[in-house]
Scaffold this active site. Structure first.
Site, PDB file in Angstrom:
ATOM      1  N   CYS A  70      -6.235-100.138 -16.253  1.00  0.00           N
ATOM      2  CA  CYS A  70      -6.133-100.090 -17.347  1.00  0.00           C
ATOM      3  C   CYS A  70      -4.694 -99.165 -17.563  1.00  0.00           C
ATOM      4  CB  CYS A  70      -6.979 -98.797 -18.407  1.00  0.00           C
ATOM      5  SG  CYS A  70      -7.710 -98.149 -19.982  1.00  0.00           S
ATOM      6  N   CYS A 182      -0.894-103.484 -21.098  1.00  0.00           N
ATOM      7  CA  CYS A 182      -2.048-103.555 -21.406  1.00  0.00           C
ATOM      8  C   CYS A 182      -3.002-104.419 -20.650  1.00  0.00           C
ATOM      9  CB  CYS A 182      -2.178-103.807 -23.061  1.00  0.00           C
ATOM     10  SG  CYS A 182      -4.482-103.619 -22.996  1.00  0.00           S
TER      11      CYS A 182
HETATM   12  N1  DGL Z   1      -6.667-101.959 -21.457  1.00  0.00           N
HETATM   13  C1  DGL Z   1      -6.196-100.503 -21.616  1.00  0.00           C
HETATM   14  C2  DGL Z   1      -4.856-101.121 -21.124  1.00  0.00           C
HETATM   15  O1  DGL Z   1      -4.331-101.018 -20.503  1.00  0.00           O
HETATM   16  C3  DGL Z   1      -6.793-100.224 -23.009  1.00  0.00           C
HETATM   17  C4  DGL Z   1      -7.647-100.890 -24.433  1.00  0.00           C
HETATM   18  C5  DGL Z   1      -7.596-100.064 -25.228  1.00  0.00           C
HETATM   19  O2  DGL Z   1      -8.231-100.020 -24.770  1.00  0.00           O
HETATM   20  O3  DGL Z   1      -7.131 -99.579 -26.999  1.00  0.00           O
HETATM   21  O4  DGL Z   1      -3.991-100.258 -21.896  1.00  0.00           O
END
Ligand code: DGL
Length: 260
Positions: A70, A182
């Protein structure tokens, strides 16, 4: 011992998918913080609390390394996580370095997409200050893509109009690369490709993270113990029911269709 994967939701599956290609003989835990997703629009301190409680849980499952799959969690907490825990904590970083430095056409720009929190964070701005001497990087939050993917909404008729509208302010003749900063956004790589001009490269940091993990495990002499099994947790609850597990099968199938 297993390897822990963590994300606010299902985004980290896109990283695990690529990791399974380079490390098929490991066993994995996948932890989605389903109670608190999305992280992107929330204040940093609140998100940090969620992250620490999730990683505490994962570490209790006796893992040999944790991948913070993430970008948002990496940008707000990676240093503190590394200070707190003694096992390797592998993070994500938007793939700005290859986009800016590798064979870039001097006149072309780079569009970095990520969550609002990642785009706000010092970590990203430090990275840009280090790499982007020519000021060619533009930033775009895309919270809608986190929402769509969490609902397993991958239908082009629904998603394309949103993405088209978000990208409409850019003239892609002037761009060379779109960086997916993301992990949720990688589910839509095909749609980015469809909307941008054909010369545009759409890249994420997933395979870089997978290779980084492999290198670290190799250095620790800790490779190849398992058979690619994955145990799934939603905010600390082990998923055992068919519907819960089917959801993840659908996500892997979605990634198969993008990557074939
Ligand atoms: N999957 C996440 C990232 O790579 C975050 C998405 C979220 O929870 O807003 O930033």
């Amino acid at each position: 011992m297993k390897i822990g994967f963590f994300d606010s939701g299902i985004g980290g599956i896109t990283v695990l998918y690529d990791t399974l290609k380079v490390l098929p003989n490991e066993d994995y835990i996948y932890y989605a913080d389903t109670l608190n997703v999305p992280y992107g629009p929330k204040p940093k301190d609140e998100v940090k609390k969620y992250i620490f409680s999730a990683i505490d849980f994962i570490i209790k499952q006796e893992v040999k390394a944790v991948v913070i799959a993430c970008n948002t969690a990496t940008s707000v907490a990676i240093e503190e996580l590394r200070n707190k825990y003694s096992i390797p904590i592998v993070g994500m970083e938007p793939a700005i370095k290859p986009a800016v430095e590798k064979d870039r056409d001097a006149n072309k720009r780079v569009l970095v997409t990520a969550t609002a929190l990642t785009l706000k964070e010092e970590k990203l701005h430090n990275l840009i200050a280090k790499l982007d001497n020519e000021h060619v990087v533009d930033l775009l939050p895309l919270p809608g893509l986190v929402q769509f993917s969490e609902k397993l909404e991958f239908n082009e008729e629904i998603v394309l109009p949103y993405l088209k509208e978000q990208l409409s302010k850019y003239d892609f003749n002037n761009y060379e690369t779109i960086v997916l900063g993301c992990t949720h956004f990688s589910y839509f790589k095909d749609m980015f490709r469809k909307l941008a001009l054909s010369h545009i490269k759409v890249i994420d940091g997933n395979i870089g993270t997978a290779n980084n993990l492999k290198r670290i495990l190799k250095e620790m002499n800790s490779l190849n113990e398992g058979n690619g099994s994955i145990t799934f947790y939603n905010s600390g609850f082990k998923i055992q029911d068919k519907a819960g597990l089917d959801k993840y099968n659908r996500l892997f199938k979605r990634l198969d269709t993008i990557n074939e």
